[in-house]
Scaffold this active site. Structure first.
Site, PDB file in Angstrom:
ATOM      1  N   TYR A   1      30.319  28.203  34.294  1.00 13.76           N
ATOM      2  CA  TYR A   1      31.102  27.184  33.610  1.00 13.76           C
ATOM      3  C   TYR A   1      32.583  27.503  33.470  1.00 13.76           C
ATOM      4  CZ  TYR A   1      26.613  25.112  32.525  1.00 13.76           C
ATOM      5  OH  TYR A   1      25.375  24.540  32.643  1.00 13.76           O
ATOM      6  N   ILE A   2      32.949  28.781  33.431  1.00 11.15           N
ATOM      7  CA  ILE A   2      34.368  29.144  33.349  1.00 11.15           C
ATOM      8  C   ILE A   2      34.914  29.304  34.767  1.00 11.15           C
ATOM      9  CG2 ILE A   2      35.997  30.917  32.622  1.00 11.15           C
ATOM     10  CD1 ILE A   2      34.141  31.549  30.287  1.00 11.15           C
TER      11      ILE A   2
END
Length: 909
Positions: A865-866
């Site tokens: 997600y990052i």
């Protein structure tokens, strides 16, 4: 854009029955008065602890075992008898008059970024990390405040980005300077907030590169690549060699060593075509089953039973995993296994005793797998105890057998294949509370496998006596082979490895789409905030769902429609029993989420959201009914695509994680910090993102033991530090007066009992090291054909152990420590103490970091997600090796991020 539905366009003011929205105004005023006294927590607050009392609509079936009902409730006579707010008492259409009179809004909290001109909430002062605040605010409150501040900053940036885009669009194309005209494509540019190094320009506006572009660039680009200005050397990206001929090398997207630099390549016209040529060796099947020896048999009711080889193999699946009590003691696991085992017994002729008579196996409890387990445990122990040379030879043989399957030729490039091994038969375990855990996974045969390969390529041969199910040449598919498994009926695909071009482009595309969302996020939030009070029920439900997905990272759900899967839900498929409401604005979610993991959380929400959920739960709804009965995931995604092409609910998780991480990293200042402090700083930011995205995990069974071991290591260093100080006194006794007696006192964490135990550990540790070294030297001698060393050599090597043991005994008795080493001096010993202090601080920081991560899954957010480019920027900015954050596997997976950012420390998400 509203979903097409005949019911969706009916205003709430005109329900099918006149009493649909009728409540008592006096009741509402009382509720509002009590609510104002309660002082609700800020919207977005997550309370991460167990259930509390005094709830409304207590969930009687927390795991939501009932199946999703049809949307028949739409046509029912809905009775909202006890609505809590007077503004909802009258039809919504009549409330329009109240706006002209400027009466109190029917929302207790002012929404963010409204279009009617209402002010945003006060800005929240931001700090680098949660731990930087020394007040006594709960962690959840700090996170809620931080998120509010971050959202405000996101709204400001979105407006700036759209304004810039309008200016660029209005400016004549010739007036805009192309940043790439003076530099080769391989150069990583320092970007503005939304810059992309490999972007092209269309009508003066940057166009994002397509991540699926992996066909040979030489075949689809005819445009010359700009050369660097005269007198300037061609800059090289970090990790790549200097480019000799930019017009040739860069146009093909490859560096001097032949690496395919797709992130620097132009976009191709048709990204649906994934490859032009494809060659591979198929899949690798597991070895055939080897029957059990006579001493390892299955027992039933105390007697040995003979089984057909197919049934015996299934019995070994259960017998070989008796050590896994979490599974074999699970009643669902036992039941599913036993049902499948009985079916296979029936199919293969059943079981027989030693006299050849049939044995009717009816009760699971009478089965005894102990002998089978002992057999496999013995095999495992023997395998571990083999000499290193034998293990090495076996590995070499295995690598040789797997070699042809590990790589394929994709458009002429050598690409690594990921899961080329066909999963062996066994028992399905599943994740969480999967209803099919324990089911037998049957052996996959070549007749079930479909091969996808290039037309001109040689089709890999199937195993002897078998043939493939089918061979196809689909160049729009990225899988190499495919089959259907028997447990859930899912299709399994052989794909390229995580570090391949195709996977890298998919990751790049995902993060770029999330970056595009930041241009529109303020409009989306303003719209759904306004629609929380929409007159159309479908719009109000959609806005409420979008609020929950955006604020609390709930998955959209409702993406499967098969009875074979676990009954898991997401936001759009939440049922009546999954949501509990607690005045004034607390919402309690309790359901089975992805992978059958229980999602339990308490959130403080906007007052209007609370009122909406109360409305959606009103009678005649009951357990099993949908909360959002006029909304599906497909309708939600269709609505989101009106804001941005390709936007779905999934993108919000990636956007919120990456944007939050970016915002936190921008607040960090480059200061003099140790390496351990820098790593912890990054982990603190990552932890905040993981908490905001609800990336939780259960505390591991070995966590306490690991923490105890780390604690012993810290205490061991403190003991070593104390001994070193005592050696300083041995060298110069006058130091006690100079430095003070307190300097030489024993650390309070240590006592004599622990010291003696630690001394015993040190003696045993040294003994073990000497013995292992002796055995290893003997193995080497035997491998070279020489005679092994005699036992007296080991005895000679063990003398330092005896000396150490005697030294400890003397120290315990005299409370003095003799200086060690050649030419000990106070200066050397002081330097040693300082080094030990640094090691202690580093280890204590690691302990705090690990303790903070025991219930938070940092890996999920960091990997999925990052945006990995943010990690690279942190690495560059704080001079921390990227190896500290990405393992070798992740460095290969995110090679595109590492090289495209290069040494830049100003890139922004």
């Amino acid at each position: 854009m509203r979903p097409d539905s005949s019911d969706d366009d009916v205003p709430l003011a005109k329900p099918s029955h006149a009493s649909a929205l009728t409540i008592s105004p006096s009741t509402d005023r009382k509720m509002d008065k009590s609510a104002s006294k309660a002082r609700p927590a800020p919207p977005g607050l997550s309370i991460r602890h167990g259930p509390v009392g005094d709830r409304m609509d207590i969930d009687s079936t927390p795991n939501g075992a009932s199946k999703r009902k049809s949307r028949g409730s739409i046509g029912r006579a809905v009775q909202y008898k006890e609505q809590s707010d007077s503004d909802d008492a009258a039809p919504l259409a009549k409330r329009q008059k109240a706006k002209h009179k400027q009466v109190e809004s029917d929302s207790d909290d002012q929404p963010i970024a409204r279009k009617n001109g209402s002010k945003l909430p006060p800005s929240i002062k931001e700090t680098a990390t949660l731990e930087s605040s020394d007040d006594d605010q709960p962690l959840g409150t700090k996170i809620a405040q931080r998120k509010a501040g971050i959202e405000k900053a996101a709204a400001k940036e979105a407006k700036v980005l759209r304004a810039d885009a309008k200016v660029k669009k209005a400016t004549p194309k010739k007036a805009i300077k192309d940043e790439s005209d003076d530099e080769p494509l391989a150069k990583p540019k320092k970007r503005q907030s939304n810059g992309v190094s490999s972007a092209k320009k269309t009508n003066g506006v940057k166009k994002e590169p397509d991540s699926d572009s992996d066909a040979p660039i030489a075949k689809r680009t005819k445009k010359p690549v700009p050369a660097p200005k005269k007198g300037k050397a061609a800059p090289a990206t970090k990790g790549a060699k200097a480019v000799k001929d930019e017009s040739k090398e860069n146009s093909e997207g490859e560096d001097e060593e032949g690496e395919y630099r797709w992130w620097d390549a132009p976009k191709k016209e048709d990204d649906s075509v994934k490859w032009t040529t494809l060659e591979h060796s198929g899949v690798l099947f597991p070895p055939e089953y080897e029957p059990l020896p006579k001493h390892a048999r299955l027992y039933y009711d105390g007697q040995v039973v003979d089984l057909h080889v197919e049934a015996e193999e299934v019995a070994t699946f259960f017998g070989s995993m008796l050590h896994s009590t979490q599974n074999v003691e699970n009643l669902v696991f036992q039941k599913n296994f036993f049902n499948d085992f009985k079916d296979i017994l029936k199919k293969t002729g059943g079981a027989k005793n030693q006299d050849g008579k049939a044995v009717d196996i009816k009760e699971f409890k009478k089965l005894d797998f102990t002998k089978i387990f002992d057999h496999y445990k013995a095999l495992t122990d023997a395998k571990k105890a083999r000499p290193a040379a034998e293990k090495k030879a076996e590995k070499a043989e295995k690598d040789k057998a797997e070699g042809p399957y590990m790589f394929c030729k994709w458009d002429g490039r050598k690409e690594k294949v990921g899961n080329f091994r066909v999963e062996p038969p066994g028992l399905f375990r599943g994740r969480g509370e999967h209803p099919k855990t324990g089911t037998v996974k049957k052996r996959v045969l070549p007749e079930q496998v479909t091969i996808n390969i290039g037309k001109g390529a040689k089709v890999p041969a199937a195993p002897a006596g078998h043939k493939w199910k089918a061979v196809q040449h689909d160049n729009k598919a990225t899988w190499l082979a495919m089959w259907q498994e028997n447990v859930n009926g899912n299709y399994k695909y052989v794909m390229l490895a995580a570090n391949s071009t195709v996977k890298g482009q998919a990751d790049f595309k995902k993060f770029e789409k999330a970056r595009d969302l930041k241009k529109h996020i303020d409009r989306i939030r303003a719209d759904y905030t306004r629609e929380l009070k929409s007159e159309v029920m479908a719009d109000r439900q959609r806005a409420t769902a979008m609020y929950l997905i955006d604020k609390f990272a709930l998955r959209a759900g409702n993406e499967k429609d098969t009875e074979n899967e676990a009954e898991t839900v997401g936001c759009c498929s939440l049922k009546f029993e999954h949501v509990t409401l607690k005045e004034p604005n607390t919402v309690i979610f309790d359901f089975l989420g992805k992978d059958s993991i229980r999602f339990y959380n308490e959130f403080s929400v906007d007052r209007q959201v609370f009122k909406n959920l109360k409305m959606f739960k009103k009678s005649p709804k009951e357990d099993g009914d949908d909360i959002f009965d006029r909304l599906t995931t497909s309708q939600l995604n269709k609505h989101l695509s009106s804001y941005m092409t390709g936007l779905t609910a999934k993108v919000f998780r990636t956007y919120n994680a990456s944007w939050t991480m970016s915002h936190l990293l921008q607040k960090l200042k480059v200061e003099d910090r140790t390496m351990a402090e820098k790593i912890k700083l990054y982990n603190d930011c990552n932890r905040e993102v993981a908490i905001l995205c609800n990336h939780k995990r259960t505390v591991g069974a070995g966590h306490e033991a690991q923490m105890e071991k780390l604690g012993d290591r810290v205490k061991g260093l403190k003991y070593q530090k104390w001994r070193t100080k005592m050696m300083m006194l041995d060298v110069d006794p006058k130091l006690k007066k100079k430095k003070g007696a307190a300097f030489f006192e024993l650390d309070p964490d240590l006592d004599q009992t622990w010291i003696e135990q630690h001394q015993t550990f040190l003696v045993e540790e040294q003994t073990s090291k000497i013995k292992k070294k002796f055995d290893k030297d003997n193995e080497k001698l035997e491998a070279e054909g020489n005679a092994p060393m005699p036992a007296k050599e080991l005895k000679e090597r063990m003398k330092p152990v005896a000396e150490l043991e005697a030294k400890f005994k003397k120290e315990n008795k005299t409370k003095k420590v003799e200086a060690e080493g050649k030419g000990p001096s106070v200066e050397k010993l002081t330097a040693a103490v300082e080094k030990l202090d640094e090691r202690i601080r580093t280890l204590e920081m690691q302990c705090a970091d690990r303790e903070g991560n025991k219930e938070v899954a940092l890996g999920t957010s960091k990997i999925n997600y990052i945006d990995p480019r943010l990690t690279v920027v942190f690495s560059n900015k704080f001079k921390v090796p990227i190896e500290k954050f990405f393992s070798k596997t992740l460095r290969d997976k995110f090679n595109w991020a590492i090289q495209s950012v290069g040494e830049d420390d100003t890139w922004e998400f």
